[in-house]
Design an enzyme around this catalytic site. Structure first.
Site, PDB file in Angstrom:
ATOM      1  N   GLU A   1      -3.838   0.903  -0.766  1.00  0.00           N
ATOM      2  CA  GLU A   1      -3.150  -0.177   0.379  1.00  0.00           C
ATOM      3  C   GLU A   1      -3.947  -0.053   1.668  1.00  0.00           C
ATOM      4  O   GLU A   1      -4.048   1.041   1.978  1.00  0.00           O
ATOM      5  CB  GLU A   1      -1.724  -0.187   0.539  1.00  0.00           C
ATOM      6  CG  GLU A   1      -0.995  -1.130   1.594  1.00  0.00           C
ATOM      7  CD  GLU A   1       0.448  -1.211   1.460  1.00  0.00           C
ATOM      8  OE1 GLU A   1       1.005  -2.201   1.736  1.00  0.00           O
ATOM      9  OE2 GLU A   1       0.920  -0.045   1.312  1.00  0.00           O
TER      10      GLU A   1
ATOM     11  N   CYS B   1       3.192  -0.351  -2.954  1.00  0.00           N
ATOM     12  CA  CYS B   1       3.886   0.565  -2.026  1.00  0.00           C
ATOM     13  C   CYS B   1       5.365   0.168  -2.051  1.00  0.00           C
ATOM     14  O   CYS B   1       5.765   0.710  -3.241  1.00  0.00           O
ATOM     15  CB  CYS B   1       3.220   0.230  -0.626  1.00  0.00           C
ATOM     16  SG  CYS B   1       3.590   1.729   0.598  1.00  0.00           S
TER      17      CYS B   1
ATOM     18  N   LYS C   1       1.687  -9.004  -2.198  1.00  0.00           N
ATOM     19  CA  LYS C   1       2.947  -8.036  -1.971  1.00  0.00           C
ATOM     20  C   LYS C   1       4.153  -8.808  -1.962  1.00  0.00           C
ATOM     21  O   LYS C   1       4.216  -9.384  -0.784  1.00  0.00           O
ATOM     22  CB  LYS C   1       2.651  -6.967  -0.969  1.00  0.00           C
ATOM     23  CG  LYS C   1       3.762  -6.121  -0.827  1.00  0.00           C
ATOM     24  CD  LYS C   1       3.149  -4.907   0.254  1.00  0.00           C
ATOM     25  CE  LYS C   1       4.428  -3.883   0.338  1.00  0.00           C
ATOM     26  NZ  LYS C   1       3.992  -2.753   1.408  1.00  0.00           N
TER      27      LYS C   1
END
Length: 265
Positions: free
Chosen positions: A41, A154, A114
């Protein structure tokens, strides 16, 4: 068996510098025989402030960050999962935190934005991704030569329902910039849980060190097998973790403990 690899970086505010680092590490991963490589990321930029990435947002199909990824996938004949990069959003002050997947011909074939945006405050340490990022909405998987691959980023790691929604994957990928505080407490146990409960391989690619903006990321990029065993790990610093996906072992785990077939909900 197929070899996969995760790149670990300590990205800087300099996009050109990060592109050069990513090119070198992807080349090294391909030299080890990896046919699928993932970047972490925020690999193109870890700015001095959260808003720095907005100025570097690219339109889909345009810009040096995407050109780098397409060229690397094509040059090495690999599937490249491009960590995340900032893509333009309908909100001029915020970006999409986007994973692009490139096929071995260098074509962008899948996109994941995301979904879950990180928020954390403890003492002087504070993060609020929603200030600069627009959340995505769709779960994304794709078919690689060795089976289905699920994409996540994440903070998504804390939401097991996302991984259930991916269905039966051979590999789930997590690209991350976990903070050292939360990573030390939860990173490995969450990754191993996702591997165990979904009975699949998990490949995690992380930022791993102290960045120029003072932020410390946890690193510990790793490959975990469907039984929850860590097969390879890189604690801190830039580099690569790699390993083989064994379809026979995956099938054996699912046959001996058919938990996916026993689900009721």
């Amino acid at each position: 068996m197929s070899t996969v690899a995760a790149v670990q970086m300590i990205s800087t505010p300099d996009v050109a510098e990060n592109i050069a680092t990513a090119r070198r590490l992807v080349r090294d991963a391909a030299a080890r025989g990896a046919t699928l490589v993932t970047l972490p990321e925020y690999w193109p930029i870890m700015g001095m402030s959260d808003t720095d990435k907005v100025a570097h947002a690219e339109a889909p199909g345009q810009g040096p960050i995407q050109e780098c990824m397409a060229q690397a996938a094509r040059e090495h004949g690999i599937w490249l999962i491009g960590g995340t990069l900032p893509l333009v959003s309908p909100d001029a002050g915020r970006v999409m935190n986007t994973t692009l997947v490139y096929d071995p011909q260098g074509r962008p074939v899948h996109r994941y934005d995301k979904i879950h945006l990180f928020g954390f405050t403890r003492g002087a340490e504070s993060y609020d991704e929603a200030r600069t990022i627009v959340p995505g909405e769709a779960v994304v998987t794709f078919e690689a030569p060795f089976g289905r691959v699920g994409l996540s980023v994440c903070y998504d790691l804390r939401f097991p329902e996302l991984y259930r929604a991916m269905g039966e994957c051979a590999l789930m990928v997590v690209t991350a910039a976990f903070t050292h505080t939360t990573g030390l407490a939860h990173w490995e146990v969450l990754l191993r849980a996702r591997a165990i409960e979904n009975q699949c391989y998990v490949l995690a690619s992380a930022q791993g060190g102290t960045h120029q903006n003072g932020r410390r990321t946890f690193g510990h990029s790793m490959l975990i097998d469907p039984w929850g065993e860590v097969k390879a790990v890189l604690e801190e610093g830039e580099g690569i973790v790699s390993g083989a996906l064994d379809p026979a072992f995956l099938a054996e785990v699912r046959e001996s403990l058919p938990a996916l077939k026993h689900r009721k909900l």
